[in-house]
Design a protein around this motif. Sequence first.
Motif, mmCIF file in Angstrom:
data_model
loop_
_atom_site.group_PDB
_atom_site.id
_atom_site.type_symbol
_atom_site.label_atom_id
_atom_site.label_comp_id
_atom_site.label_asym_id
_atom_site.label_seq_id
_atom_site.Cartn_x
_atom_site.Cartn_y
_atom_site.Cartn_z
ATOM 1 N N ALA A 91 -3.993 -9.398 0.880
ATOM 2 C CA ALA A 91 -4.605 -8.076 0.982
ATOM 3 C C ALA A 91 -4.739 -7.436 -0.390
ATOM 4 N N MET A 122 -5.537 -8.764 -3.119
ATOM 5 C CA MET A 122 -6.563 -9.372 -3.965
ATOM 6 C C MET A 122 -7.806 -8.501 -4.093
ATOM 7 N N THR A 123 -8.015 -7.558 -3.171
ATOM 8 C CA THR A 123 -9.212 -6.718 -3.206
ATOM 9 C C THR A 123 -8.940 -5.314 -3.751
ATOM 10 N N ALA A 124 -7.785 -5.110 -4.372
ATOM 11 C CA ALA A 124 -7.401 -3.769 -4.814
ATOM 12 C C ALA A 124 -8.183 -3.293 -6.032
ATOM 13 N N ARG A 125 -8.686 -4.224 -6.860
ATOM 14 C CA ARG A 125 -9.363 -3.837 -8.106
ATOM 15 C C ARG A 125 -10.699 -4.556 -8.241
ATOM 16 N N MET A 126 -11.722 -3.791 -8.621
ATOM 17 C CA MET A 126 -13.065 -4.349 -8.748
ATOM 18 C C MET A 126 -13.151 -5.381 -9.868
ATOM 19 N N GLU A 164 0.834 -1.192 0.000
ATOM 20 C CA GLU A 164 0.000 0.000 0.000
ATOM 21 C C GLU A 164 0.875 1.251 0.000
ATOM 22 N N ARG A 219 -11.001 -7.530 -10.753
ATOM 23 C CA ARG A 219 -10.483 -8.816 -10.292
ATOM 24 C C ARG A 219 -11.440 -9.481 -9.303
ATOM 25 N N ILE A 220 -12.124 -8.666 -8.507
ATOM 26 C CA ILE A 220 -13.119 -9.219 -7.595
ATOM 27 C C ILE A 220 -14.267 -9.831 -8.400
ATOM 28 N N CYS A 221 -14.723 -9.102 -9.401
ATOM 29 C CA CYS A 221 -15.798 -9.611 -10.260
ATOM 30 C C CYS A 221 -15.368 -10.895 -10.963
#
Length: 371
Positions: free
Chosen positions: A352, A354-358, A219, A360-362
């Motif tokens: 941590a 893994m949640t930086a970009r929407m 970060e 990739r979450i989708c």
Amino acid sequence: MSGSSYGKLFSFTTWGESHGKAIGVCIDGCPAGIPLCEEDIQSYLDRRKPGQSRYTTKRAEDDAVEILSGVFEGRTTGTPISLVVFNKDQRSRDYSEIASYYRPGHADYCFDAKYGFRDYRGGGRSSGRETIGRVAAGAVAMKILHALGIEVFAYAEEIGGIRCETVDPSLRDTNPFYMPDANAAAAVQALAEKRMSECDSIGGIISCVVKHMPVGIGEPVFEKLDANLSRALFSIGAVKGVEIGDGFAAARSTGSENNDEFLPAEHTGEPLKKASNHAGGILGGMSDGSDIRIRAAVKPTPSIGKEQQTVTRDGDPISISIRGRHDPIIVPRAVVVVEAMTAVTLVDMLFAGMTARMDRICSFFGRSPEE
């Protein structure tokens, strides 16, 4: 006592004392489905266990690990993994004398001032045996990194002022000092014999290299990758300094010398590469795709047979010569500890990230960002 846990998403808690019944660790946040057996962990513990050579403590421990939970039919279950190593060769009588005074270079005085009580048997929680739990957790983290194609390799770069002139990874495990340079290892052996004959000790520097780390892990403010790696290594008892990349040498260079210029990508979509790596693989608190390079300065073993001056708990002056079984050099057994703490930090920060970009979450949940 707080402060025995490390990590957020991939976390672990170590427990036990040097002369207690056992040492152990509980790991939480490990994904299910990872092949894991006791032999996977034992290979790392064997690199830090005592009695490997005359340059380590003669305490006779096999440091055999047992998996108590979190693994079924050879794979992790996603539940907490509890690991234990039973102590078998404690000699608490060797330490009974030090209950009455404060050893130079140790945390005896600080423990008394903080708690009004201390476990003087080998240092209790301040003992190097506490790192058994760290190394066991690191062994599990290394399984995760291996699955992602990430490599972590630590070695003794310098001991007693004698530095490796070359780095041949195949040579690291062929000498008792874990140095990837046979000539340097031979010179350190001669120096170690001299210091041991003088009842003294020596310190050194451990280097750690991480290869194939994805770009953008870490970060930009308080959870910087370099800050967390430094915190991890500084938590190792004997470490007194940490450098990333050029470290303190960067303060003596110019911007044009220290900046790493980017090279044109050969193919569209490929990660950019740098012409140099003064930054040590981390820019703005995030991995930049280059090798991550870390160095940790390790102090000389504070428990020495040479006569020293100190005071009793009542403040009276006293001359002491510390007895017991101690490492004349901490560096060799600390190499795998540096490797382990680096590995657990990387895994925690990878999770941590893994949640930086929407998008990739989708993608993970089988959705399109446009839906």
